[in-house]
Design a protein around this motif. Structure first.
Motif, mmCIF file in Angstrom:
data_model
loop_
_atom_site.group_PDB
_atom_site.id
_atom_site.type_symbol
_atom_site.label_atom_id
_atom_site.label_comp_id
_atom_site.label_asym_id
_atom_site.label_seq_id
_atom_site.Cartn_x
_atom_site.Cartn_y
_atom_site.Cartn_z
ATOM 1 N N GLY A 1 0.788 -1.222 0.000
ATOM 2 C CA GLY A 1 0.000 0.000 0.000
ATOM 3 C C GLY A 1 0.824 1.278 0.000
ATOM 4 N N THR A 2 2.132 1.164 -0.102
ATOM 5 C CA THR A 2 3.008 2.333 -0.121
ATOM 6 C C THR A 2 3.748 2.389 -1.452
ATOM 7 O OG1 THR A 2 3.341 2.172 2.269
ATOM 8 C CG2 THR A 2 4.941 3.476 1.046
ATOM 9 N N ARG A 3 3.717 3.557 -2.124
ATOM 10 C CA ARG A 3 4.462 3.725 -3.384
ATOM 11 C C ARG A 3 5.936 3.852 -3.072
ATOM 12 N NH1 ARG A 3 3.671 8.015 -7.041
ATOM 13 N NH2 ARG A 3 4.154 6.613 -8.743
ATOM 14 N N MET A 4 6.718 2.929 -3.621
ATOM 15 C CA MET A 4 8.166 2.922 -3.431
ATOM 16 C C MET A 4 8.838 2.956 -4.793
ATOM 17 S SD MET A 4 8.654 2.805 -0.134
ATOM 18 C CE MET A 4 10.371 2.347 0.008
ATOM 19 N N ALA A 5 10.039 3.520 -4.831
ATOM 20 C CA ALA A 5 10.771 3.611 -6.096
ATOM 21 C C ALA A 5 12.232 3.245 -5.880
ATOM 22 C CB ALA A 5 10.699 5.032 -6.643
ATOM 23 N N CYS B 1 10.651 6.204 -0.619
ATOM 24 C CA CYS B 1 9.198 6.298 -0.470
ATOM 25 C C CYS B 1 8.685 7.492 -1.268
ATOM 26 C CB CYS B 1 8.848 6.466 1.004
ATOM 27 S SG CYS B 1 7.076 6.628 1.301
ATOM 28 N N LEU B 2 7.610 7.292 -2.028
ATOM 29 C CA LEU B 2 7.025 8.347 -2.873
ATOM 30 C C LEU B 2 5.714 8.900 -2.333
ATOM 31 C CD1 LEU B 2 7.570 6.857 -6.445
ATOM 32 C CD2 LEU B 2 9.077 8.348 -5.122
ATOM 33 N N GLU B 3 5.385 8.631 -1.099
ATOM 34 C CA GLU B 3 4.091 9.037 -0.561
ATOM 35 C C GLU B 3 3.881 10.549 -0.569
ATOM 36 O OE1 GLU B 3 1.326 6.990 0.387
ATOM 37 O OE2 GLU B 3 2.632 5.772 -0.887
ATOM 38 N N TYR B 4 4.933 11.354 -0.471
ATOM 39 C CA TYR B 4 4.787 12.814 -0.507
ATOM 40 C C TYR B 4 4.670 13.352 -1.928
ATOM 41 C CZ TYR B 4 6.158 12.698 4.409
ATOM 42 O OH TYR B 4 6.225 12.448 5.749
#
Length: 94
Positions: free
Chosen positions: A17-21, A33-36
């Motif tokens: 559930g967390t966008r990671m790159a 982490c791309l959550e922001y």
């Protein structure tokens, strides 16, 4: 010292559930982490601090900043020498 460093997004995935790159910082790859920045895309650049992408950045500014950091030795200070780190792993000593 802990810098905010520009990096290029190489790939993006959803991890629990967390966008990671995977982000390239002048040859050093790190998970970020791309959550922001939920609309950041592969191929774009972002300023990253303590594992979080905080602000989108244009390619020219990112490359210029990375070159400056490299010239000042700040990338090695921030990320260490990846070749020395790889040589120090138990797998490399076999």
């Amino acid at each position: 010292m802990c810098l905010a460093v520009p990096g290029k997004v190489l790939d993006i995935e959803d991890r629990d559930g967390t966008r990671m790159a995977t982000v390239d910082f002048g040859g050093v790859l790190k998970e970020v982490c791309l959550e922001y920045l939920p609309d950041l895309r592969v191929g774009e650049y972002a300023i990253v601090h303590v594992g979080f992408a905080l602000q989108r950045l244009d390619e020219e500014s990112a490359k210029r900043t990375l070159q400056l950091f490299e010239n000042l030795g700040m990338l090695e200070e921030e990320f260490g020498d990846p070749w020395a780190a790889a040589a120090a792993t138990p797998e490399a000593q076999r």
